[in-house]
Write a protein that holds these residues in place. Sequence first.
Motif, PDB file in Angstrom:
ATOM      1  N   SER A 172     -24.977   0.968   5.254  1.00  0.00           N
ATOM      2  CA  SER A 172     -23.667   1.167   4.622  1.00  0.00           C
ATOM      3  C   SER A 172     -23.018   2.451   5.119  1.00  0.00           C
ATOM      4  O   SER A 172     -21.788   2.528   5.237  1.00  0.00           O
ATOM      5  N   THR A 173     -23.827   3.457   5.432  1.00  0.00           N
ATOM      6  CA  THR A 173     -23.283   4.695   5.995  1.00  0.00           C
ATOM      7  C   THR A 173     -22.817   4.481   7.430  1.00  0.00           C
ATOM      8  O   THR A 173     -21.699   4.856   7.798  1.00  0.00           O
TER       9      THR A 173
ATOM     10  N   PRO B  65     -25.843   0.247  -4.788  1.00  0.00           N
ATOM     11  CA  PRO B  65     -24.473   0.020  -5.249  1.00  0.00           C
ATOM     12  C   PRO B  65     -23.696   1.318  -5.470  1.00  0.00           C
ATOM     13  O   PRO B  65     -22.476   1.360  -5.256  1.00  0.00           O
TER      14      PRO B  65
ATOM     15  N   HIS C 124     -23.902   4.096  -3.751  1.00  0.00           N
ATOM     16  CA  HIS C 124     -23.445   4.595  -2.452  1.00  0.00           C
ATOM     17  C   HIS C 124     -22.281   3.765  -1.934  1.00  0.00           C
ATOM     18  O   HIS C 124     -21.303   4.303  -1.392  1.00  0.00           O
ATOM     19  N   LEU C 125     -22.363   2.458  -2.123  1.00  0.00           N
ATOM     20  CA  LEU C 125     -21.264   1.581  -1.716  1.00  0.00           C
ATOM     21  C   LEU C 125     -19.986   1.947  -2.471  1.00  0.00           C
ATOM     22  O   LEU C 125     -18.903   2.051  -1.876  1.00  0.00           O
TER      23      LEU C 125
ATOM     24  N   LEU D 265     -16.347   3.362  -0.953  1.00  0.00           N
ATOM     25  CA  LEU D 265     -15.072   2.671  -1.192  1.00  0.00           C
ATOM     26  C   LEU D 265     -14.093   3.514  -1.999  1.00  0.00           C
ATOM     27  O   LEU D 265     -12.873   3.295  -1.941  1.00  0.00           O
TER      28      LEU D 265
END
Length: 259
Positions: A161-162, A246, A248-249, A253
């Motif tokens: 995700s990063t 979640p 971190h996501l 965003l």
Amino acid sequence: MAAAPVLEELREVCQPQAKLASRNGEHWAGRLYMRRISLRVTRQLVRTPVTPDALTWTMVVCGVAAGAALLVPGLTGPVLAAVLFQLFLLFDCVDGEVARWKGQNSAAGIYVDRLGAYLADAALLAGAGFRAAGWGEGGGFDGWVSLGLFTAMGVVLLKASTDLVDVARARRGLTVADDESTRPRSEGVATLRRIAAAFKIHRLTNGIEASLVLLAVAVVDVAVGSLDATRIALVVLAAVTWVMVPAHLFSILSSSRLR
């Protein structure tokens, strides 16, 4: 063989302050002690034909071997895993320093470096699952192995995700996100992030910290003659990892990283 470069000159080229000062660009252990060690290793390596890519692959091997080491019973396995992860960090510093000094930066090297980070952290947590199941002591493939693999998958998702932020920005023709863009736009989210950062609990998802935790609980296991401490630690690592996925996501965003 050419004379070794002066440390100050080497530091100026190989350890740019912009990288060391970046909150996301440098591990705390690098700033605390490893960069002092790595610069002296780099000083010797730049006099040899060794390439940055060879050092990066050495880093990958150390990281994956750390996970495999956890299958060795007793304290030997966790001690090996912790030492191998320190070597992983050392080579992670040295490969970039040698690349900067020799002017041999490459896209392939960056790719393998990132791949190595995925493989090393995932291997360690998978290895923790096998250790919790008693592999090396007659254990089988059970729920502890599954929990270790599940945790490893979560860590891979965190790293992905990063990295996907850079992918998304590149496809939009944007420059690499800086530290300022990571700050949440919402003050409420920013406050929650500061609280979470104060406890540093997210660091448990990194292989270096996790290897030290697993070493500490292995000492307890040896003292009491069971694997209970390792199993409790694995549950905690799994919980932290899957809370972080979640979170971190949402942090990404709610920041300006994708704008």
